[in-house]
Scaffold this motif. Structure first.
Motif, PDB file in Angstrom:
ATOM      1  N   TRP C 191      -3.127  -6.653  12.068  1.00 50.69           N
ATOM      2  CA  TRP C 191      -2.689  -5.506  11.277  1.00 50.69           C
ATOM      3  C   TRP C 191      -2.127  -5.981   9.944  1.00 50.69           C
ATOM      4  O   TRP C 191      -2.408  -5.420   8.898  1.00 50.69           O
ATOM      5  CB  TRP C 191      -1.655  -4.694  12.057  1.00 50.69           C
ATOM      6  N   GLN C 194      -4.980  -6.978   7.836  1.00 51.18           N
ATOM      7  CA  GLN C 194      -5.723  -5.841   7.301  1.00 51.18           C
ATOM      8  C   GLN C 194      -4.982  -5.164   6.155  1.00 51.18           C
ATOM      9  O   GLN C 194      -5.568  -4.823   5.133  1.00 51.18           O
ATOM     10  CB  GLN C 194      -5.968  -4.836   8.422  1.00 51.18           C
ATOM     11  N   THR C 195      -3.678  -4.984   6.322  1.00 51.94           N
ATOM     12  CA  THR C 195      -2.982  -4.155   5.339  1.00 51.94           C
ATOM     13  C   THR C 195      -2.303  -4.951   4.244  1.00 51.94           C
ATOM     14  O   THR C 195      -2.128  -4.446   3.143  1.00 51.94           O
ATOM     15  CB  THR C 195      -1.903  -3.306   6.025  1.00 51.94           C
ATOM     16  N   LYS C 196      -1.911  -6.190   4.523  1.00 56.96           N
ATOM     17  CA  LYS C 196      -1.044  -6.865   3.564  1.00 56.96           C
ATOM     18  C   LYS C 196      -1.717  -7.991   2.788  1.00 56.96           C
ATOM     19  O   LYS C 196      -1.126  -8.516   1.851  1.00 56.96           O
ATOM     20  CB  LYS C 196       0.178  -7.446   4.298  1.00 56.96           C
ATOM     21  N   ARG C 201      -7.853  -6.492   1.916  1.00 57.23           N
ATOM     22  CA  ARG C 201      -8.245  -5.509   0.903  1.00 57.23           C
ATOM     23  C   ARG C 201      -9.676  -5.779   0.454  1.00 57.23           C
ATOM     24  O   ARG C 201     -10.485  -4.864   0.304  1.00 57.23           O
ATOM     25  CB  ARG C 201      -7.276  -5.592  -0.278  1.00 57.23           C
ATOM     26  N   SER C 278      -8.983   1.115  10.665  1.00 55.26           N
ATOM     27  CA  SER C 278      -7.749   0.421  10.940  1.00 55.26           C
ATOM     28  C   SER C 278      -7.775  -0.109  12.360  1.00 55.26           C
ATOM     29  O   SER C 278      -8.362   0.504  13.252  1.00 55.26           O
ATOM     30  CB  SER C 278      -6.584   1.385  10.753  1.00 55.26           C
TER      31      SER C 278
ATOM     32  N   ARG D 369       2.794  -4.487  -2.518  1.00 53.53           N
ATOM     33  CA  ARG D 369       2.592  -3.065  -2.807  1.00 53.53           C
ATOM     34  C   ARG D 369       3.492  -2.605  -3.945  1.00 53.53           C
ATOM     35  O   ARG D 369       3.118  -1.757  -4.760  1.00 53.53           O
ATOM     36  CB  ARG D 369       2.870  -2.222  -1.553  1.00 53.53           C
TER      37      ARG D 369
END
Ligand SMILES: Nc1ncnc2c1ncn2[C@@H]1O[C@H](COP(=O)(O)OP(=O)(O)OP(=O)(O)O)[C@@H](O)[C@H]1O
Ligand SMILES: Nc1ncnc2c1ncn2[C@@H]1O[C@H](COP(=O)(O)OP(=O)(O)OP(=O)(O)O)[C@@H](O)[C@H]1O
Ligand SMILES: [Mg+2]
Ligand SMILES: [Mg+2]
Lengths: 320, 289, 325, 500
Positions: C191, C194-196, C201, C278, D369
């Motif tokens: 996770w 995938q997101t950070k 990205r 996701s 972010r």
């Protein structure tokens, strides 16, 4: 007007895909082997053996050219095969067969509804539908093979006509019919347009929903037709026939040069793709290649043909 | 010169059949045969195509282990018309279909089921509640073992009660294990015994029972392969109804040889099954498969 | 900046709503089964669920990235076959830890080989990858068969209580099975990935539009190598969890995992078009599939009807998910 | 407003409104189009022009209002029905099936009507000949250049025996010659009594052949008048809500030393192309469509393979094998086809803008972010991109606003050498001017720009220097400030004798 070599459809088919060269390699190679490959019996047998998959491929090609695909054909194949036998005692042979085909058309209709009308992903939804139908087949037969009690039934697929196996004749007729449908009718051309670019086809006033939907209905129908022929060939209906069939047929169609992206390819290409598979099986058996090596070779051939196809495109794209 | 014979396997990814194929190739020459192996890869349709392919290749004899004894009949008709000698292996045609084979050498799966049932009846003279876990749904062996187990010479009429019967989608250990786990949740200590259709499935059943802390389960499997043998020896599995593929192969070859020589051969030769339990298992060598 | 924050929460609520229908399905299944079969909620069954969850979720997590990157991988079945038979046979020869590492390496190598085949041919579409990996799967399966001669491989010592694989397959820490802990750890890692991370990205951008991504300097070829290698590695993990659980490895042990994994990913709500998705959604998808088997078994539904029900629920879930878009 | 009677009107649009999620695209729009007239529609990006046309053709359904076409009220129409009624449309985004031949494309969906393949190709040949387009009807559309595709589209629209033809920016990638051809066709059509709705951002065209013009802004039709009553400034003021004195800002003044040198690019199409780019310079490429301008810059950028070329920056050779190398070396590229090569349509505006500058907001491979958050907002504001939020999918934006997102993406990392391939394609006058100003600023900050545009005035007015390209070769180099246009054109047409 000059008909250039490039625009000649036949030349296009011959040069644009790699299944045909592969077939030719096998044909030439077998000339030098000391097997009974080049006997009329074997050559006919090879066609006969490929016929069920070929018939399935004709229907699937319609959906793939229209930018979809149909992985439920395995399920339709078994259920309609079972129906065509199970209903015999109730209504007689021919009505039972008819019912089986109507069933396939119906499933195709539902597939079409889900894929075309509801715009779900065809790959995944037909995969799920195939799974569901496998369960239906098991439920219908209690997972027991179901032999037919009518002896005529078996003769439909196993009989011959002037020495030609019925199945080969039926396949040939369906081949011509579907090739004509794809190439010379408005419906066929519209399928190409839809597969090439769905939105453009829609803006151009093609009834995209109805046309693509019909492709799925026809694919379901041919799968059911193939299912009844298979049941007749084996004189039995059973839930365990169709396991890998759907993937193999879709793969054969692609190996033949019909693009999964839609809009490119056609019936002759699909036929070549599946014939290549059939011939490969035959040749490997003739050469007494052991089972595991056969599996290995088949996988390698699939990868190699698609690889070569993609590579040719890449070369063309990047030609300096 | 040796006679060209073919052994058509229903699925060579299955260990008992892979073993049989090796045995055919090994023993064939001593009976005067040159045996080639063909694999139907678990596909009925492929199997019937291989039969016609064998006709095209001029084989004299085919030994056949069919996926589906009904569906293979049309292909066998063609083989008979072409004059081939057809021997069924580890399977046999029934009723009117029997005329399409010359002989069959098989352990009787129906009998296998019955033998298993008798083990339960013997072990639980006062009755018991058990579960049955079937092999691949629709597979001939699964059907026969189930019918034999539950039929007249099986537990029918005895006070062995089957709480639950489920077949798997494939002959897959993990599916047998998942079914057993769910059965344990549902029936818990009510389960006194398990009839599982194949020894590798029993491996999964044993794991499930161990994980749940269930002791003294009376587990009966069929096959007598290495897994079954070891499990019986270690006491995890009570009984394995063993099939003797080596003698099945030898019998098949002998029958074919006799048939070629013009002798009449019996339509069905039963290869007796051996019962491995904690008393008998040490009398046998470790199986090769 | 409260406006942005508010929008942020709104968005995550909307995101949650996307998976909402799946949650309803799962809840209905849980509640329904619990009513008719209270033992569904027993500790033993929860442990069962955790263990049954194991192999499929690993494969599906890897598959999520491939699909998110706009591709697909049918070769996981073959990879599982190969990794399982090789690893189990190596335990006795090289020892447990080296066998484990080698097994994972084989999985990753198969995945990397897939990407090499795809990249060298210049195939950039899902369709080409679909059937190339189908072919590769056949090749890996054949290798597994050749290696094992078709026989089921056993490792009897696996039953010994201190064995590493015994721990993976049947071990528990408190009430939680070790395979579930492995899953939680991997989920957290993936996770984060995938997101950070930029690579995560890049994978999404590649899935969204390869050409555009390449033209802004995203290394799409690297992304493709990463997703397939990761998928192969996770298939390897799945294989190890699977054979540890059942203590044997047949060369056909992975059959059906590829379709189940793809179904789980898509039912979870990751679209086959690429770009979106996701790993958390995939967890939901796998949960639905595992729960279905478990619930239907407990409810005593016949296995044939189970297949029908599973197919129907899957078709329904995919259709519902699609309608929201 | 003219008080023409209804029978003179081919189409009458009354109070049509349309709302997309978060956007009121059309707000009570009323427009009348007289029979046999050419009706121009102009307006800034996102004014709602394309949306209105798609409602007319039945691609979208209106929320409210009435539409009367040729005396018949239309409700809930579909593309098929509107075509049958005699309403043909050339959509803004190209509209051909690239996997099919030209001939089949022209008669898409009318295979039977055309009596099969042979008939389709024969009729297509006739049509294409009538607009002087030489393309082989058997050729696949995917093998055509953008402008040829546009010609095929025009042929397709003509193929319907239509009463009304809508052209939504048909000229955005036509060259002057082809434009002349199109002008001729439009005049012919008008003489045949066919009405035309013509949408364009190129005001010259509007003034050249439109009889009436409607100006749209923000989903309203704010003015409709005979063209003669409009002045250019008038129209611009109405469109963008403010006056723009000059259409082009003055060229950047300070041109420095050589910044980049490209030596001998060779591909199948290009022959030994070498050129230099100076600091602070805008370098224009002029050529016919298909001359190879795009190929040159793609090869420089590492997007296409090319043989034996080398790129020198500041005298040092930099290896460029792929776009990533190019980005590192300080290049930026706005690609020709924004839908295929530029944007990820389902992704948010923010992600689309930030995707080139990932290195700026990440550390050790992790995205931060907090740093990324500002980027979208900043560029949307800086370029006044019209969007309800940076989170909406970029595909929902109008064409012009989409283009701005791509510009913003690169501005974020301020490339030293900015390659712009048709940067103002489909962009309204106001936004164009802003982009021109941006170009100027980039140049004056010491950067340099390579500009490719099909709009000759644009290249000539913006560039310090232009290179003419003909059939893959550079045929000349000119200072557009002092050279006559015909000389440049002659060179771009490959004529040996360049008129003095
Ligand atoms: N499918 C859609 N979904 C949501 N919003 C949309 C959609 N299509 C258009 N819009 C919005 O509607 C408005 C009008 O767009 P439209 O494409 O009609 O503009 P236009 O006048 O044609 O602009 P351009 O000159 O840039 O082509 C824009 O704000 C756009 O963002
Ligand atoms: N005959 C052709 N066959 C295949 N592809 C082509 C052909 N002509 C052009 N293209 C492709 O279409 C794209 C645009 O072509 P076009 O001719 O417009 O390019 P250009 O001259 O390089 O640039 P510009 O359009 O700016 O003049 C290019 O990527 C080019 O490779
Ligand atoms: Mg527009
Ligand atoms: Mg160009």
């Amino acid at each position: 007007m000059v008909l250039t070599l490039r625009s000649n459809p036949l030349v296009g088919i011959l040069t644009k895909q790699k299944a045909l060269p592969f077939i030719l390699v096998m044909l030439v190679g077998m000339l030098f082997s000391k097997t009974r490959f080049y006997t009329p019996y074997n050559l006919l047998d090879m066609l006969n053996s490929s016929s069920i998959l070929l018939i399935l491929a004709f229907g699937v090609t319609l959906t793939i050219v229209a930018g979809g695909c149909d992985l439920s054909i395995g399920g339709i194949l078994v259920v309609s095969g079972i129906l065509s036998i199970k209903l015999q005692p109730v209504m007689g042979m021919w009505p039972a067969i008819l019912c089986a085909i109507v069933f396939g058309l119906l499933i195709g209709f539902v597939n079409g509804f889900l894929v075309v009308h509801q715009k779900t992903e065809p790959f995944i939804i037909t995969l799920g539908m195939g799974l569901l139908l496998t369960g239906v087949a098991q439920q219908l037969t209690d997972a027991h093979p179901l032999p037919s009690q009518i002896s005529d039934f078996m003769m439909i697929s196993n009989g011959t006509f002037y020495g030609l196996p019925n199945l080969v004749i039926i396949t040939l007729v369906l081949f011509l019919l579907s090739a004509w449908l794809m190439r010379y009718t408005q419906f066929g051309r519209n399928l190409y347009a839809i597969g090439g670019d769905y939105e453009v086809a829609r803006y151009s006033g093609i009834n995209v929903i109805r046309t693509k939907w019909l492709a799925f209905v026809l694919s379901g129908g041919t799968a059911a037709f193939a299912g009844f022929l298979l049941s007749s060939k084996l004189n039995t209906g059973s839930a365990i026939y169709g396991d890998l069939t759907a993937l193999v047929v879709n793969c054969g169609v692609v190996v033949g040069g019909t693009s999964f992206a839609g809009g490119i390819g056609g019936i002759p290409q699909s036929a070549l793709g599946l014939l290549a598979f059939g011939m490969l099986d035959n040749v490997m058996n003739m050469l007494d290649i052991t089972s595991y090596i056969q599996i290995l070779l088949k996988g390698a051939v699939i990868v190699a043909i698609i690889w070569l196809d993609s590579f040719a495109q890449k070369r063309k794209r990047e030609a300096i | 010169a040796k006679v060209k014979a073919a052994f058509i396997v229903s699925n060579q990814a299955n260990e008992s059949q892979a073993f049989s194929a090796r045995e055919f190739v090994k023993y064939g020459p001593s009976y005067g045969f040159n045996v080639s192996t063909f694999d139907a890869k678990g596909d009925t349709q492929v199997e019937s195509e291989i039969v016609t392919n064998c006709i095209a290749q001029n084989f004299k004899v085919i030994f056949l282990n069919p996926n589906d004894i009904h569906a293979i009949v049309p292909a066998l008709m063609k083989a008979k018309q072409a004059g081939l000698i057809v021997g069924m292996f580890s399977s046999y045609l029934q009723g009117a279909d029997q005329k399409w084979s010359d002989f069959a050498a098989s352990s009787d799966d129906l009998l296998g089921g019955q033998l298993a049932a008798q083990q339960f009846i013997k072990h639980f003279p006062n009755g018991a509640t058990i579960v049955e876990i079937g092999g691949q749904a629709g597979h001939n062996a699964q059907i026969q073992r189930h019918d034999g187990f539950n039929g007249d010479k099986g537990i029918k009429g005895s006070n062995i009660k089957v709480l639950d019967f489920k077949a798997c989608q494939q002959w897959a250990t993990d599916q047998a294990q998942a079914i057993m786990e769910d059965d344990i949740v549902k029936y818990g200590n009510q389960i006194q015994g398990v009839f599982v259709h194949w020894d590798n499935g029993a491996t999964g059943v044993i794991q499930a029972a161990k994980a749940a802390g269930l002791k003294n389960l009376y587990i009966v499997g069929v096959d007598g392969n290495k897994a079954g043998y070891v499990q019986v020896k270690s006491g995890d599995q009570a009984v394995s109804i063993a099939q003797d593929f080596t003698s099945m192969v030898k019998t098949s070859l002998q029958l074919a040889k006799d048939k070629l020589a013009g002798k009449t051969v019996p339509a069905f030769t039963v290869i007796p099954q051996i019962i491995y339990d904690k008393n008998t298992v040490n009398n046998y060598p470790t199986p090769e498969w | 900046m409260s406006g942005i924050a508010k929008e942020g929460t709104l968005r995550s609520v909307a995101d949650f709503m996307r998976s909402y229908l799946l949650v309803v399905l799962i809840a209905a299944l849980v509640i329904g089964t619990a009513i008719f079969e209270p033992r569904f909620l027993s500790g033993m069954n929860l442990i069962n669920l955790m263990r049954q969850f194991g192999p499929l979720i690993m494969v599906a997590l890897g598959m999520t990235f491939v699909i998110m990157g706009g591709f697909i991988d049918l070769s996981v079945a073959g990879i599982i076959n190969l990794v399982a038979v090789v690893t189990i046979s190596l335990i006795q020869i090289v020892g447990q830890v080296p066998a484990l590492i080698l097994g994972l390496a084989i999985g990753a190598a198969c995945g990397a080989l897939n990407s090499a085949v795809i990249l060298s041919s210049g195939a950039l579409t899902q369709a080409e990858a679909l059937f190339m990996t189908f072919g590769m799967s056949t090749v890996y399966s054949a290798l597994a068969l050749l290696y094992s001669h078709g026989s089921t491989m056993h490792f009897w010592d696996i039953n010994k209580s201190k064995s590493l694989f015994q721990a993976i397959g049947a071990g528990k820490v408190g009430p939680v099975s070790i395979s579930f802990l492995i899953f939680l750890a991997l989920l957290a890692l993936l996770w984060l990935f995938q997101t950070k991370t930029t690579e995560g990205r890049a994978i999404r951008l590649t899935g969204g539009n390869k050409i555009a991504a390449e033209l802004v300097g995203i290394r799409i070829r690297r992304s493709i190598v990463v997703i397939y290698t990761l998928c192969g590695l996770m298939a390897g993990v799945g294989a190890i969890v699977l054979f540890s659980r059942i203590t044997t490895a047949a060369p056909v042990i992975g059959a059906g995992f590829e379709t189940n994994a793809i179904l789980a990913v898509v039912v979870g709500g990751t679209t086959l078009k690429g770009g979106n998705g996701s790993v958390l959604r995939t967890v939901m998808g796998v949960l639905l599939i595992i729960l279905m088997s478990n619930c239907l078994n407990l409810l005593g539904v016949s296995p044939y009807l189970q297949v029908v029900a599973k197919g129907a629920i899957l078709v329904f879930a995919i259709w519902l998910d699609n309608r929201k878009q | 407003m003219s008080a023409s009677s209804d029978s003179e009107l081919i189409i009458s649009i009354r109070d049509v409104s349309k709302t997309f999620p978060g956007v009121r695209a059309l707000d009570k729009v009323s427009i009348d189009v007289r029979k046999g007239s050419v009706h121009g529609i102009v307006g800034e990006n996102g004014a709602g022009k394309s949306t209105l046309m798609k409602i007319l053709s039945g691609v979208y359904q209106k929320d409210s209002g009435t539409i009367v076409f040729d005396g018949e009220q239309i409700e809930g129409t579909t593309p098929q029905q509107s075509m049958k009624r005699g309403l043909a449309i050339i959509y803004q985004e190209l509209n051909l099936v690239s996997t099919m031949s030209v001939g089949e494309n022209i008669f898409l969906g009318r295979f039977k009507e055309m009596k099969g393949m042979r008939g389709s190709h024969a009729k297509a040949r006739e049509l294409l000949d009538s607009i002087d387009c030489k393309v082989d009807t058997h050729k696949l559309v995917s093998q055509l250049s953008v402008s040829l595709k546009q010609m095929v589209e025009i042929a397709k629209a003509l193929s319907f025996k239509s009463k009304l033809i809508i052209m939504d920016e048909p000229s955005s990638s036509l060259t002057a010659e082809e434009m002349a051809e199109l002008t001729k066709i439009i005049r012919q059509l008008r003489e045949q009594g066919i009405s035309i709705i013509y949408i364009s951002h190129k005001l010259d065209e509007i003034f050249e052949f439109c009889d009436t013009v409607t100006v749209m802004r923000d989903g309203h039709a704010i003015d409709t008048r005979p063209t003669l009553e409009f002045t250019r400034n008038d129209m611009i003021t109405k469109m963008v809500g403010r006056a723009i004195e000059n259409e082009y800002p003055p060229r950047p003044a300070k041109v420095g030393g050589t910044l980049m040198e490209v030596r001998s690019i060779t591909t199948r199409k290009l022959k030994d192309v070498s050129f230099t780019l100076r600091e602070g310079e805008i370098l224009g490429f002029v050529g016919l469509v298909g001359a190879g301008r795009t190929e040159i810059v793609r090869a420089v950028f590492g997007a296409d393979k090319a043989r034996g070329h080398s790129v020198f920056i500041g005298g040092k050779r930099v290896p460029i094998r792929n776009p990533r190398d190019a980005k590192r070396a300080g290049f930026g590229l706005i690609p020709e086809d924004r839908k295929l090569q530029g944007l990820i349509l389902p992704f948010s505006v923010e992600t689309n803008i930030s995707m080139a500058s990932m290195d700026n907001f990440s550390r050790f491979g992790f995205i931060r972010r907090s740093l990324e958050k500002g980027i979208g907002e900043r560029q949307v504001k800086a370029l006044s991109v019209k969007t309800p939020s940076v989170r909406v999918p970029v595909g929902n934006l109008s064409g012009g606003n989409q283009q701005k997102c791509i510009v913003g993406r690169w501005l974020e990392i301020a490339p030293k050498i900015f390659i712009m391939d048709e940067p103002t394609k489909g962009i309204d006058v106001g936004a164009k001017y802003e982009i021109y100003l941006l170009m100027k600023r980039i140049a004056e900050d010491g950067g340099a720009i390579i500009l490719i545009s099909s709009e000759l005035p644009e290249v000539l007015n913006m560039s310090n220097r232009v290179l003419t390209i003909f059939e893959g070769r550079i045929t000349g180099e000119f200072d557009p400030a002092v050279t006559a246009v015909d000389r440049i054109m002659a060179s771009a047409l490959g004529m040996k004798e360049v008129p003095a």
